[in-house]
Structure formats: structure tokens, C-alpha cells
Enzyme design. Sequence first.
Site, short mmCIF file in Angstrom:
data_model
loop_
_atom_site.label_atom_id
_atom_site.label_comp_id
_atom_site.label_asym_id
_atom_site.label_seq_id
_atom_site.Cartn_x
_atom_site.Cartn_y
_atom_site.Cartn_z
CG MET A 1 6.31 -8.76 0.37
SD MET A 1 7.74 -9.73 -0.18
CE MET A 1 8.75 -9.64 1.28
CE LYS A 19 10.11 -3.25 -1.10
NZ LYS A 19 11.27 -4.06 -1.58
CG ASP A 109 14.21 -12.20 -7.29
OD1 ASP A 109 14.13 -12.98 -8.27
OD2 ASP A 109 13.31 -11.39 -7.00
#
Length: 430
Positions: A1, A19, A109
Site C-alpha cells: 500500500m 512515507k 487499527d
Amino acid sequence: MSDIYLACDTHSDQEVALKLVSMNNEEYCQRFQQEVRATASLSHGHILPALDHGEFDCWCYLVMPYVSSGTLRDLTEAGPLSLDETGTYLHQISSALHYAHQHGIIHRDIKPSNILMRNRDFAYLADFGLVKNTRSVAESLTETGFLIGTAAYMAPELAEEDATYLSDIYSLGIILFQMLTGDVPFHGSTPIGTFMQHLSKQPSRPSQVNPHLPVELDAVVLRALAKEPARRYQSALALDQAYQEALAAYARRCADSQRTTQRFGVLLHKRPRSAAAAAVALAAMATLSLGASAHVFYDAYATSGSTISNSIVQHTNSSSPILDQALYMGNSLGKPELPKPPVTSTPPPVAPVTTAVPVITPPASVANPVTSHASSKAHGHEKVKKNGPDHHGRDNGNGAEKHNSNDPGNGNGPEKHNGGDYGYGHGGKN
């Protein structure tokens, strides 16, 4: 991802985490942009901040501080954490999660690998890639028919309902269980199998998994893991507060036990007899209740105006805090060395020995025979000592019998004998 790189900020000359997500994947790019907006909107000391974000060429990027000390998962894989460490991390993550909930952000999460450690004392809540924004439906990218999250930490109601802040609290309860025991409560051979156990099985009490834990923590963890959301703590801060109160209750219980031990010491100096009796009673009751195999209590005595001279000693095949308290109640010189128990043995029974005594009739011609001590021994009799002088004028010992001269009697009794008495009896007149 997404891909994460270690980079260097040329302006601050600091290492940062970069990122990247390709804009060619529209779904991933939308989720990434949602994470960027959520992270940028939250400013809390224990939420990993966003230093910069944007788009460059065909990439979306997010710049964050580089955290080099690993994650909470690395710590829990090494085994259970201490009560203090667990309390520290729980307080930090609870405050960060509560802050996010107040701003309409549901993490969805919560797990140890998303808790980054700046050092052993400081934790960051990170990775808001699956967040649900309760204040913006457009920013909640949940596909119908898909479970979002990590199976080992997912709340059971997610099988049929959307995630809420109570789902995050359930996940935080799983992390608390893992910090205390070193493992999660449910395991399955597949992610679906693991999630189904959240629906059908009750978690074990933490003190069953880790016997070193105080039982006061069991109720806290089990309430956080309640199957029904309404029965859980209604905020992350409430869970943190309940944990701190349970630790305080445990500390009070330990302090009460210590004060009880100290009271016995005061009682020992003021009233040694009462202390001895109380200690013996305490140890005896503890022995009976705990099933200990106590062998002997001995040398427990006290005199008026003095302390117990040799304390109370118990030899046992098992030990417990109560028995340890009763083991030594002290004396004025400190704790004595543990003496060896007295050895007592019962001698074997001795069979009686029967000796036949022959009857000797003196000749009629002998008027006054004198039987020597040697002949007396030959007949199996002991030599008897007497207080008074014998017929030779000598003192022969401690016997109580009074004998006249010419008395060769060998009797063992206190009878008075006249001359010419040849008795051989043991206590009777002849």
C-alpha cells in the site's frame, strides 16, 4: 500500500521517515490522503506528528519523525511487561486515543505494531491509515462487506456494525492484556478463525495466564474486553483510571499485610506471652488452611519481664507468606539461627528376664553360717549397700535396711532383719 524510507531533512539535518504512495493507485492514494489529513489535524504529545506532506511528481508523501527504538510489539514479544511499564504506556496511549476520539477520529487499527517507542519511557500512537472520521462521511472509506482492522485486536461487534470509539477501547483492552501476559487472548489458524473467537469465547483472567499478576487487575481487563460495547469502559481515560485504581488497591493490600507483620513485632516486645500464643495460633491456622505438612513446634516459651528467648520455630515442607511471618517472631538479639529439631527415639521394648533362684537349705549342723558376697552374686542377686555398719563394722553404702551382726541377708526391701536370717527375697520377708 505504501513504502517508507529513512531520509534526511536537508533543512534541519535530521533523520526523518518518508512515507510514499503512488498516485497511480487511486484507492490507496485516497486512503493515504485521509491519513495525512487526520494526522495533521491532531496535535498531541503522544500522537506521531506530521512534519510535512504533499504531492511530488506521481507520488503522495508524508514526512514524520524517525523513531529508532522499535515498537511496543517488540517489547511484548520478549514477555510480559512490569506493572509500572504497563501503566506508563497505557496512560500515554489512552490519553492520545481519547484526544483523537474527542476530535471525531476513530483509529480502527489499535495494535502494538502501531505504537512506536521513542525510548523505553515514551510511546507514540501512529498509523492512522484506517481511520474513520465520524464528522465527515466522505472521509470514511469503508467498503461494504469488508472487515477493517487486524483480527487479533478487532472488537466482536464489527462483524455486524460499523466501528465506534468503543471498538478502539476493546482493541486497547487487548493491548493491555498482552502487556500484562505477553500474549493476546485469542489465537486462530486463520484471521477469520481468530476473529470468530472474539465472538464466541471468553478471555482468560490475566492472573491465570501470568500468576505473578495481582488479582485486582482481572476485573479491569475483563471489563475492557466485554462482548457488549455498553458494558465496556466508555472512554479510554476511564480504562486508564481503572487500571491505576487497581494498582492502588493492590498497594494497599500489600501495606496492610506489612502493617500486620509490624504489629506482631510490637506485640512481641510489649507482651511476649501473648505474642507467642498469637504466633503459634496464626501458624497453626495457616498450616491447616494451606495444607502444609508441619512437623514440630518447639522451644516457644517466655518468662515474665523478658522477651521470647528462642522465638518460634516451625519445620515445614511448604512455605507461604503467612508461615514466613510466623517463622521468627524475633528476640532481643535479633533472629536466632534455625536450631535443629530435637531427636527423640523410643527404645525398643526389653523382654523381662526370668532367673530361676535355687533354694539352698543349710546343713543342720551349721548354726550361724555367713554367706559371702561372692556366693550372693552367684545366685544372680545384686550387691546391696547399707547405711549402717555391717557385722564387720564397715559402712557399706546407702541402703535403708537395718541389720544386726551376723546378718548375711541379701534382700532389696526396707525390711528389718534379725540375726540368723538367711533371706534371699526381693522385697518380702523370708
